[in-house]
Design a protein around this motif. Structure first.
Motif, PDB file in Angstrom:
ATOM      1  N   MET A   1       0.845  -1.197   0.000  1.00  0.00           N
ATOM      2  CA  MET A   1       0.000   0.000   0.000  1.00  0.00           C
ATOM      3  C   MET A   1       0.877   1.242   0.000  1.00  0.00           C
ATOM      4  O   MET A   1       1.566   1.527   0.945  1.00  0.00           O
ATOM      5  N   THR A   2       0.856   1.934  -1.084  1.00  0.00           N
ATOM      6  CA  THR A   2       1.589   3.184  -1.101  1.00  0.00           C
ATOM      7  C   THR A   2       0.669   4.247  -1.635  1.00  0.00           C
ATOM      8  O   THR A   2      -0.493   4.014  -1.928  1.00  0.00           O
ATOM      9  N   MET A   3       1.245   5.406  -1.798  1.00  0.00           N
ATOM     10  CA  MET A   3       0.486   6.537  -2.289  1.00  0.00           C
ATOM     11  C   MET A   3      -0.155   6.226  -3.626  1.00  0.00           C
ATOM     12  O   MET A   3      -1.164   6.796  -3.979  1.00  0.00           O
ATOM     13  N   ALA A   4       0.491   5.322  -4.344  1.00  0.00           N
ATOM     14  CA  ALA A   4       0.005   5.005  -5.686  1.00  0.00           C
ATOM     15  C   ALA A   4      -1.483   4.677  -5.669  1.00  0.00           C
ATOM     16  O   ALA A   4      -2.193   4.912  -6.628  1.00  0.00           O
ATOM     17  N   GLU A   5      -1.928   4.161  -4.525  1.00  0.00           N
ATOM     18  CA  GLU A   5      -3.323   3.764  -4.451  1.00  0.00           C
ATOM     19  C   GLU A   5      -4.242   4.975  -4.422  1.00  0.00           C
ATOM     20  O   GLU A   5      -5.407   4.898  -4.751  1.00  0.00           O
ATOM     21  N   SER A   6      -3.703   6.067  -3.924  1.00  0.00           N
ATOM     22  CA  SER A   6      -4.632   7.123  -3.566  1.00  0.00           C
ATOM     23  C   SER A   6      -4.539   8.343  -4.458  1.00  0.00           C
ATOM     24  O   SER A   6      -5.387   9.197  -4.430  1.00  0.00           O
ATOM     25  N   LEU A   7      -3.466   8.405  -5.247  1.00  0.00           N
ATOM     26  CA  LEU A   7      -3.349   9.588  -6.077  1.00  0.00           C
ATOM     27  C   LEU A   7      -4.033   9.347  -7.389  1.00  0.00           C
ATOM     28  O   LEU A   7      -3.975   8.264  -7.931  1.00  0.00           O
ATOM     29  N   PRO A   8      -4.640  10.359  -7.908  1.00  0.00           N
ATOM     30  CA  PRO A   8      -5.241  10.169  -9.221  1.00  0.00           C
ATOM     31  C   PRO A   8      -4.124  10.078 -10.244  1.00  0.00           C
ATOM     32  O   PRO A   8      -4.216  10.624 -11.321  1.00  0.00           O
ATOM     33  N   ALA A   9      -3.045   9.461  -9.885  1.00  0.00           N
ATOM     34  CA  ALA A   9      -1.907   9.426 -10.793  1.00  0.00           C
ATOM     35  C   ALA A   9      -1.616   8.037 -11.318  1.00  0.00           C
ATOM     36  O   ALA A   9      -0.923   7.871 -12.278  1.00  0.00           O
ATOM     37  N   GLN A  10      -2.102   7.035 -10.665  1.00  0.00           N
ATOM     38  CA  GLN A  10      -1.750   5.704 -11.133  1.00  0.00           C
ATOM     39  C   GLN A  10      -2.805   4.695 -10.789  1.00  0.00           C
ATOM     40  O   GLN A  10      -3.845   4.990 -10.274  1.00  0.00           O
ATOM     41  N   ASN A  11      -2.341   3.438 -10.979  1.00  0.00           N
ATOM     42  CA  ASN A  11      -2.998   2.266 -10.469  1.00  0.00           C
ATOM     43  C   ASN A  11      -4.492   2.070 -10.558  1.00  0.00           C
ATOM     44  O   ASN A  11      -5.292   2.961 -10.471  1.00  0.00           O
ATOM     45  N   ALA A  12      -4.714   0.828 -10.397  1.00  0.00           N
ATOM     46  CA  ALA A  12      -6.023   0.278 -10.519  1.00  0.00           C
ATOM     47  C   ALA A  12      -7.160   0.935  -9.678  1.00  0.00           C
ATOM     48  O   ALA A  12      -7.462   0.666  -8.663  1.00  0.00           O
ATOM     49  N   PHE A 133       5.561  11.483   2.505  1.00  0.00           N
ATOM     50  CA  PHE A 133       6.623  11.725   1.530  1.00  0.00           C
ATOM     51  C   PHE A 133       6.081  11.591   0.117  1.00  0.00           C
ATOM     52  O   PHE A 133       6.249  12.472  -0.718  1.00  0.00           O
ATOM     53  N   SER A 134       5.403  10.470  -0.147  1.00  0.00           N
ATOM     54  CA  SER A 134       4.890  10.226  -1.497  1.00  0.00           C
ATOM     55  C   SER A 134       3.950  11.340  -1.943  1.00  0.00           C
ATOM     56  O   SER A 134       3.957  11.737  -3.110  1.00  0.00           O
ATOM     57  N   MET A 363      12.119  12.136   4.263  1.00  0.00           N
ATOM     58  CA  MET A 363      12.688  11.308   3.210  1.00  0.00           C
ATOM     59  C   MET A 363      11.883  10.034   3.030  1.00  0.00           C
ATOM     60  O   MET A 363      11.053   9.677   3.847  1.00  0.00           O
ATOM     61  N   ASP A 364      12.207   9.386   1.958  1.00  0.00           N
ATOM     62  CA  ASP A 364      11.480   8.191   1.587  1.00  0.00           C
ATOM     63  C   ASP A 364      11.933   7.023   2.456  1.00  0.00           C
ATOM     64  O   ASP A 364      13.083   6.631   2.411  1.00  0.00           O
ATOM     65  N   MET A 365      11.046   6.503   3.271  1.00  0.00           N
ATOM     66  CA  MET A 365      11.404   5.353   4.096  1.00  0.00           C
ATOM     67  C   MET A 365      10.756   4.104   3.529  1.00  0.00           C
ATOM     68  O   MET A 365      10.093   3.349   4.235  1.00  0.00           O
TER      69      MET A 365
END
Lengths: 372, 352
Positions: A1-12, A133-134, A363-365
């Protein structure tokens, strides 16, 4: 689970609000292509190998910049701002911690166990930080996203939720999904404005039925195969005199086939579930209380793309991976959108950046959000 | 003001922190970089080295950030590249030039495969050796103690062998153990009831050997056969097989993690699983090594080195039906193994 899930920028998802007129829905698009990404991808891998892994931080930046930058809404792309040093430092800290942890575990087991517990204790905090961070390294039209969730919410969403889901064999998975989407969606900011999300539990359970059925079916088939295999071995034991190597081979094959089947059933169920939940959660999300987000993935098509991507990638020894990644990004983006209320130009002329969201104090952890 | 610069590219300009954009163009003027709005007025400007120009990635828009925090964005990557090249900063685009779709990429693919294979085949084993060399002996001790405890609680029972039988085995075991590199003190032999494990023998990395009653029964009066098996297990310990396997697995995982972002989660998952299968093939070569060790030890101790081959034969005839539960499962096929063992014995005799 990363930001990818929540940004209108990527992913399913399959629930749109009936058949809304496409006129007022602005869909995302993906403007990258496989051959262009192929170059970026192979250079990433080559330089990562040559630099013994150090370049992997910069590789991540270039990959994300490519995917964010080609994710286009209203004619403008998103942008990823992290730099390689930030990511490398994060990776080195994680790596050093793991080394220290393992050394302690061998020399002073008590300290090692303490370090392990400490890490568990910090996971929610690290997840929250990672999400922040994301969000902060993502921008759209010169304004960055931000994330204001704390460790408590992360603990509920990423530790209590998954544990509950696992303990109840997935029966409570929709509850866990609701928690994690609410945690991300309600804490995400853009400019000074907030996102809000409240996926209804009933709808989440509605989308949970199909993957649950797939799992049960998979289990039944696997159970039958195990039974068959045991029967075979049992019959072999009775006639131990005969040479039964061939039959033993059959039993082993059957076992292998059974485990691959169970594994792929799990994967397929997870994909169907993921797409369905994303649809429900995104359609229950609004920006600034007025502009509704939309996700209308076809669960079957999404699963097919993911599965065929995997097969094609494996068969071509990885060489078709860039094509596969672009294909998925394109499908997901085209089934994601925003329904703006009122004049879009007006809206974006009002949104400004709060100065605090940018800085090198975070920073990115990554690595700590593994396994969620 | 006089408009006397050279226009580099056209695009959009954002005031600091604002999402509102204005059409604008980037102009070089009297040694400065300047953004002009449509009306020709200066929106932002600065000397070149105070301005941040984002590195090029594919065809995504280029960002030019000015000292006041305002942003000029343009799709015209080539124009920006030309401008930078003119300023002697072409080097900055090196990575992008490598990434361009070009026949050269075929060479990159080959190089990546070659280097990857090289790391897997030579660097990884080397790192494993280094790791084993620096591992303090306390590590295998802790590992073994906890492994034995776990097995005692779950799988194994108390041994029911009679004293005489046990003593015969222990006596022979001492003879072979004293011939090993670690010496007799390096090994302890435990007798257990095998339970679900059936006829079995295994070694823990600190030199703890476990022998099940079922295996002793299977061997009948042939004590040498049991000693052959124990010598084989001693071989596993002497060659550090279990530590090696752990370090190898860790190294493979690290390699996979490094490229995880580039290969996607599905492929990563498959690779991790596939790593397990590769470990299996590694364990086969470890078995061969242990067989060889068995032959050497048995000969040095003055026993019959073919004993272990006899054991495999016995397994084949008696135990076909326990494929899953015997030590037969991870081992190479028996006839081939016997042949190899007999060859070694021949080679050994010649050397003497």
């Amino acid at each position: 689970m990363t930001m990818a899930e929540s940004l209108p920028a990527q992913n399913a998802g399959k629930r749109s609000f009936g058949r809304a007129a496409e006129g007022d829905i602005q869909r995302l698009s993906f403007t990258g292509n496989g051959s262009e990404y192929f170059g970026i991808w192979i250079v990433n891998i080559l330089l990562t190998i040559i630099t013994l892994g150090i370049y992997s931080a910069w590789a991540k930046v270039r990959r994300n910049r490519y995917f964010y930058g080609n994710t286009v809404l209203l004619g403008r792309g998103f942008e990823y701002h992290a730099n390689g040093e930030q990511i490398l430092i994060g990776r080195l800290i994680v790596f050093a911690y793991l080394v220290l942890y393992n050394i302690m575990l061998t020399f002073v087991p008590l300290v090692g166990i303490g370090l392990g517990l400490l890490m568990l204790f910090f996971v929610p905090w690290l997840v929250a930080r990672g999400l922040r961070f994301s969000a902060r390294v993502t921008s759209y039209r010169n304004v960055r996203f931000d994330f204001v969730g704390g460790a408590g919410g992360a603990f509920l969403a990423f530790i209590v939720g998954p544990v509950l889901a696992a303990l109840t064999l997935g029966i409570l998975a929709p509850l866990a999904s609701r928690w994690s989407y609410r945690y991300i969606g309600n804490n995400l900011r853009y400019g000074q404005k907030a996102f809000s999300t409240d996926p209804a539990l009933g709808r989440l359970y509605g989308t949970w039925v199909a993957p649950a059925a797939v799992l049960v079916l998979g289990m039944l088939i696997a159970g039958f195969l195990v039974f068959l295999g045991l029967e075979l071995i049992g019959s072999l034991q009775e006639e131990a005199e005969a040479s039964t190597v061939g039959l033993e081979g059959v039993a082993i094959l059957l076992t292998a086939f059974g485990s691959v089947l169970v594994y792929s059933m799990f994967g397929v169920a997870a994909l169907i579930y993921h797409a369905g939940v994303r649809n429900v959660a995104w359609c229950a999300t609004a920006f600034d209380g007025r502009h509704r987000l939309l996700s209308d993935l076809s669960r079957l098509r999404y699963t097919w793309i993911a599965v065929s991507n995997l097969i094609v990638t494996l068969v071509t020894l990885g060489l078709m991976r860039p094509w596969a990644a672009v294909r998925m990004a394109r499908y997901v983006n085209e089934h994601t959108g925003v329904r703006f209320e009122g004049d879009v130009g007006e809206l974006f002329s009002q949104i400004t950046q709060e100065g605090s969201a940018v800085g090198a104090e975070f920073m990115d952890m990554e690595g700590f959000d593994f396994g969620f | 003001m006089a408009f006397d610069g050279t226009t580099i590219a056209s695009g959009e300009w954002h005031a600091p922190g604002s999402s509102r954009s204005l059409p604008a163009s980037l102009v070089e003027q009297a040694g400065r970089l300047v953004v002009h709005g449509e009306s020709g007025g200066e929106l932002a400007g600065g000397i070149l080295h105070s301005i941040e120009i984002s590195p090029r990635v594919g065809r995504i828009p280029r960002r030019v950030t000015f000292p006041d925090g305002s942003l000029f964005e343009t799709e015209d990557n080539d124009a920006v590249d030309r401008f930078l090249a003119g300023k002697g900063r072409a080097r900055e685009g090196a990575v992008h030039r490598l990434e361009r779709f070009h026949p050269r990429l075929i060479a990159f693919v080959a190089a990546a495969i070659l280097l990857g294979a090289l790391i897997y085949r030579s660097a990884l084993p080397l790192l494993v050796e280094v790791a084993i060399a620096v591992t303090p002996p306390v590590v295998p001790n802790i590992m073994s103690a906890s492994a034995l405890e776990t097995m005692d609680r779950t799988l194994l029972d108390k041994s029911k062998l009679d004293e005489a039988r046990r003593n015969r085995i222990v006596e022979g075991f001492r003879r072979i153990a004293s011939q090993s590199a670690r010496g007799e003190a390096g090994y302890t032999l435990h007798f257990r009831g095998g339970g679900a494990l059936g006829p079995n023998a295994f070694a823990l990395p600190d030199g703890t050997l476990i022998l099940t009653d079922e295996l002793v029964e299977l061997a009948g009066e042939d004590t040498e056969m049991i000693l052959g098996v124990l010598a084989h297990e001693i071989g596993h310990v002497e060659h550090n097989h279990s530590l090696r396997q752990i370090y190898r697995a860790a190294g493979v995982t690290a390699l996979i993690m490094l490229v995880a972002g580039d290969i996607g989660s599905g492929v990563e998952e498959v690779l991790v699983q596939g790593g397990g299968l590769l470990a299996l093939s590694y364990s086969r070569s470890a078995e061969a090594e242990a067989d060889r060790h068995s032959v050497e030890l048995m000969m040095k101790a003055g026993f019959d080195p073919t004993a272990i081959a006899r054991f495999f034969e016995l397994l084949e005839t008696k135990l076909d039906d326990r494929g899953g539960a015997s030590i037969f499962s991870t081992h190479p096929s028996t006839p081939e193994r016997r042949k190899v063992i007999l060859d070694w014995i021949g080679a050994f005799d010649e050397r003497k």
